[in-house]
Design a protein around this motif. Structure first.
Motif, PDB file in Angstrom:
ATOM      1  N   TYR A   1      61.033  26.067  31.759  1.00 52.20           N
ATOM      2  CA  TYR A   1      62.316  26.759  31.860  1.00 52.20           C
ATOM      3  C   TYR A   1      62.165  27.970  32.774  1.00 52.20           C
ATOM      4  CZ  TYR A   1      66.613  29.194  30.603  1.00 52.20           C
ATOM      5  OH  TYR A   1      67.826  29.826  30.655  1.00 52.20           O
ATOM      6  N   VAL A   2      62.940  28.013  33.843  1.00 51.04           N
ATOM      7  CA  VAL A   2      62.977  29.119  34.806  1.00 51.04           C
ATOM      8  C   VAL A   2      61.568  29.501  35.258  1.00 51.04           C
ATOM      9  CG1 VAL A   2      64.088  31.307  35.388  1.00 51.04           C
ATOM     10  CG2 VAL A   2      64.976  29.948  33.501  1.00 51.04           C
ATOM     11  N   GLY A   3      60.789  28.504  35.639  1.00 52.37           N
ATOM     12  CA  GLY A   3      59.461  28.756  36.178  1.00 52.37           C
ATOM     13  C   GLY A   3      58.366  28.942  35.156  1.00 52.37           C
ATOM     14  N   ASP A   4      58.714  28.956  33.879  1.00 48.63           N
ATOM     15  CA  ASP A   4      57.724  29.104  32.810  1.00 48.63           C
ATOM     16  C   ASP A   4      57.481  27.765  32.119  1.00 48.63           C
ATOM     17  OD1 ASP A   4      57.133  31.863  32.894  1.00 48.63           O
ATOM     18  OD2 ASP A   4      58.990  32.314  31.829  1.00 48.63           O
TER      19      ASP A   4
ATOM     20  N   CYS B   1      53.974  28.132  51.464  1.00 52.79           N
ATOM     21  CA  CYS B   1      53.858  27.894  50.026  1.00 52.79           C
ATOM     22  C   CYS B   1      52.417  28.160  49.608  1.00 52.79           C
ATOM     23  CB  CYS B   1      54.243  26.448  49.690  1.00 52.79           C
ATOM     24  SG  CYS B   1      54.013  26.027  47.940  1.00 52.79           S
ATOM     25  N   VAL B   2      52.243  28.990  48.593  1.00 55.77           N
ATOM     26  CA  VAL B   2      50.907  29.355  48.120  1.00 55.77           C
ATOM     27  C   VAL B   2      50.758  28.933  46.668  1.00 55.77           C
ATOM     28  CG1 VAL B   2      49.291  31.237  47.697  1.00 55.77           C
ATOM     29  CG2 VAL B   2      50.781  31.305  49.714  1.00 55.77           C
TER      30      VAL B   2
ATOM     31  N   VAL C   1      48.004  28.268  36.954  1.00 49.99           N
ATOM     32  CA  VAL C   1      48.529  27.816  38.246  1.00 49.99           C
ATOM     33  C   VAL C   1      49.891  28.449  38.510  1.00 49.99           C
ATOM     34  CG1 VAL C   1      49.491  25.811  39.458  1.00 49.99           C
ATOM     35  CG2 VAL C   1      47.234  25.679  38.427  1.00 49.99           C
ATOM     36  N   THR C   2      50.056  28.991  39.703  1.00 52.90           N
ATOM     37  CA  THR C   2      51.333  29.570  40.144  1.00 52.90           C
ATOM     38  C   THR C   2      51.705  28.966  41.496  1.00 52.90           C
ATOM     39  OG1 THR C   2      50.240  31.403  41.304  1.00 52.90           O
ATOM     40  CG2 THR C   2      50.849  31.771  38.993  1.00 52.90           C
ATOM     41  N   VAL C   3      53.008  28.980  41.794  1.00 52.25           N
ATOM     42  CA  VAL C   3      53.485  28.531  43.102  1.00 52.25           C
ATOM     43  C   VAL C   3      54.449  29.582  43.639  1.00 52.25           C
ATOM     44  CG1 VAL C   3      54.737  26.771  44.408  1.00 52.25           C
ATOM     45  CG2 VAL C   3      53.248  26.085  42.506  1.00 52.25           C
ATOM     46  N   THR C   4      54.160  30.070  44.835  1.00 49.04           N
ATOM     47  CA  THR C   4      54.986  31.102  45.466  1.00 49.04           C
ATOM     48  C   THR C   4      55.452  30.614  46.836  1.00 49.04           C
ATOM     49  OG1 THR C   4      53.689  32.824  44.352  1.00 49.04           O
ATOM     50  CG2 THR C   4      55.073  33.512  46.208  1.00 49.04           C
ATOM     51  N   TYR C   5      56.758  30.752  47.096  1.00 48.21           N
ATOM     52  CA  TYR C   5      57.321  30.388  48.393  1.00 48.21           C
ATOM     53  C   TYR C   5      57.643  31.650  49.187  1.00 48.21           C
ATOM     54  CZ  TYR C   5      58.035  25.768  46.272  1.00 48.21           C
ATOM     55  OH  TYR C   5      57.852  24.556  45.643  1.00 48.21           O
ATOM     56  N   ASP C   6      57.390  31.596  50.479  1.00 47.19           N
ATOM     57  CA  ASP C   6      57.728  32.708  51.391  1.00 47.19           C
ATOM     58  C   ASP C   6      57.158  34.038  50.926  1.00 47.19           C
ATOM     59  OD1 ASP C   6      59.147  31.069  53.167  1.00 47.19           O
ATOM     60  OD2 ASP C   6      60.925  31.170  51.895  1.00 47.19           O
ATOM     61  N   LEU C   7      56.030  33.960  50.250  1.00 47.07           N
ATOM     62  CA  LEU C   7      55.250  35.139  49.843  1.00 47.07           C
ATOM     63  C   LEU C   7      55.906  35.986  48.756  1.00 47.07           C
ATOM     64  CD1 LEU C   7      54.048  36.330  53.379  1.00 47.07           C
ATOM     65  CD2 LEU C   7      52.923  34.732  51.807  1.00 47.07           C
ATOM     66  N   THR C   8      57.166  35.707  48.418  1.00 44.68           N
ATOM     67  CA  THR C   8      57.870  36.582  47.465  1.00 44.68           C
ATOM     68  C   THR C   8      58.435  35.844  46.254  1.00 44.68           C
ATOM     69  OG1 THR C   8      59.904  36.359  48.755  1.00 44.68           O
ATOM     70  CG2 THR C   8      58.504  38.249  49.253  1.00 44.68           C
ATOM     71  N   HIS C   9      58.878  34.591  46.439  1.00 42.06           N
ATOM     72  CA  HIS C   9      59.561  33.882  45.356  1.00 42.06           C
ATOM     73  C   HIS C   9      58.568  33.041  44.561  1.00 42.06           C
ATOM     74  CE1 HIS C   9      62.340  31.615  42.979  1.00 42.06           C
ATOM     75  NE2 HIS C   9      62.060  30.475  43.598  1.00 42.06           N
ATOM     76  N   GLU C  10      58.259  33.477  43.342  1.00 45.11           N
ATOM     77  CA  GLU C  10      57.330  32.734  42.484  1.00 45.11           C
ATOM     78  C   GLU C  10      58.131  31.686  41.704  1.00 45.11           C
ATOM     79  OE1 GLU C  10      53.554  34.414  40.678  1.00 45.11           O
ATOM     80  OE2 GLU C  10      54.791  34.177  38.871  1.00 45.11           O
ATOM     81  N   ALA C  11      58.061  30.443  42.169  1.00 47.49           N
ATOM     82  CA  ALA C  11      58.829  29.359  41.561  1.00 47.49           C
ATOM     83  C   ALA C  11      58.183  28.844  40.290  1.00 47.49           C
ATOM     84  CB  ALA C  11      58.992  28.217  42.561  1.00 47.49           C
ATOM     85  N   LEU C  12      56.872  29.025  40.179  1.00 46.72           N
ATOM     86  CA  LEU C  12      56.153  28.600  38.977  1.00 46.72           C
ATOM     87  C   LEU C  12      55.234  29.725  38.555  1.00 46.72           C
ATOM     88  CD1 LEU C  12      55.525  26.123  37.069  1.00 46.72           C
ATOM     89  CD2 LEU C  12      53.539  25.723  38.519  1.00 46.72           C
ATOM     90  N   HIS C  13      55.407  30.172  37.301  1.00 49.22           N
ATOM     91  CA  HIS C  13      54.551  31.226  36.773  1.00 49.22           C
ATOM     92  C   HIS C  13      53.301  30.612  36.152  1.00 49.22           C
ATOM     93  CE1 HIS C  13      58.811  33.044  36.238  1.00 49.22           C
ATOM     94  NE2 HIS C  13      58.381  33.225  37.465  1.00 49.22           N
ATOM     95  N   LYS C  14      52.378  31.439  35.753  1.00 47.64           N
ATOM     96  CA  LYS C  14      51.069  30.965  35.290  1.00 47.64           C
ATOM     97  C   LYS C  14      51.200  29.820  34.277  1.00 47.64           C
ATOM     98  CE  LYS C  14      48.388  35.183  36.052  1.00 47.64           C
ATOM     99  NZ  LYS C  14      47.562  36.245  35.402  1.00 47.64           N
ATOM    100  N   THR C  15      50.676  28.668  34.654  1.00 46.48           N
ATOM    101  CA  THR C  15      50.804  27.470  33.820  1.00 46.48           C
ATOM    102  C   THR C  15      49.436  26.845  33.593  1.00 46.48           C
ATOM    103  OG1 THR C  15      53.051  27.029  34.599  1.00 46.48           O
ATOM    104  CG2 THR C  15      51.838  25.168  33.654  1.00 46.48           C
TER     105      THR C  15
END
Length: 268
Positions: free
Chosen positions: A237-240, A75-76, A24-38
């Motif tokens: 930690y930092v999206g990971d 948000c994607v 699962v990932t979460v990306t805001y405004d198409l560029t900022h990945e706030a959550l990396h593959k979890t």
């Protein structure tokens, strides 16, 4: 929840978990990945704590689990979110129906401007689950007992919920969530606005709810709280999602240096 020490590692296929995320990932405004593959898994009757510094992705991840992020513009959410083996991370998923089963309790108590009794009955009535006064009475009592609030309010059910203390209001919000008979309850820092005595009551309530077989997932900045209430812990930690395991292992024998640094106060 299954063990993994890296966000890229997906849970084993074919396992029977109540709730499971895969990459699962979460990306805001198409560029900022706030959550990396979890990838994490959650089971009935267990409490899982999500810990880590502010802004590290824990609440972002939590909001994925009942699709709250879908309501944020641009948000994607990528990857799979499997609930009873069914991927709910699709545009066709009915949020109204899903949130009957995956309830959420927020940081600030949010009682309705109604009586204590009507707070409990509002959603069940709306969903057509109440057919008689006896059913309503039983549901109110059962839900308040589950939230360890019945003895304190049983003689003032017609009073405004806003007359309750902050801790009582939060337990009322938990009771209101339980009235829909969910099998998953999400908590986003439910004790951050409460005093120590109210916090202790909420923690006891969370543990007793797990004993009834409900899956609970709690975001907390309080590491002592995580050790008191949870069976398993995941460190972000930092999206990971850096490390996960039993709460005892996470706090007594952490493997990742970032987690060691966090637990010893070197950052965050």
């Amino acid at each position: 929840m299954t063990d993994t020490t890296a966000t890229q590692a997906a849970p084993a296929q074919g396992t029977d978990h109540l709730l499971q995320t895969q990459d699962v990932t979460v990306t805001y405004d198409l560029t900022h990945e706030a959550l990396h593959k979890t990838s994490l898994s959650f089971d009935a009757g267990q409490v899982t704590a999500l810990i880590g510094p502010s802004g590290c992705g824990k609440s972002t991840f939590l909001r994925c689990l009942n699709l709250m992020n879908r309501e944020i513009p641009r948000c994607v959410v990528g990857g799979q979110i499997l609930y009873h083996g069914h991927d709910i991370n699709t545009p066709k998923e009915n949020l109204f129906e899903l949130r009957k089963s995956i309830g959420m309790v927020f940081q600030q108590p949010t009682p309705f401007r109604k009586s204590i009794r009507e707070n409990i009955l509002f959603a069940p009535k709306k969903h057509g689950r109440i057919h008689s006064k006896d059913e309503a009475d039983e549901l109110v009592e059962t839900s308040l007992k589950q939230a360890a609030l019945w003895d304190e309010v049983k003689d003032k059910l017609k009073q405004s919920a806003h007359a309750l203390s902050g801790g009582q209001q939060q337990r009322l919000c938990i009771a209101r969530t339980l009235a829909m008979k969910p099998d998953v309850v999400l908590y986003d820092e439910p004790c951050s606005a409460l005093d120590p005595i109210s916090t202790f009551s909420i923690e006891e309530t969370i543990r007793s709810i797990a004993e009834s077989g409900i899956c609970e997932i709690i975001v907390t900045h309080n590491m002592e709280q995580a050790t008191r209430v949870s069976d398993r812990t995941a460190f972000f930690y930092v999206g990971d999602m850096v490390e996960t395991g039993t709460t005892q292992q996470i706090f007594s024998a952490p493997r990742d240096q970032r987690l060691v640094d966090y637990l010893t106060g070197r950052f965050g």
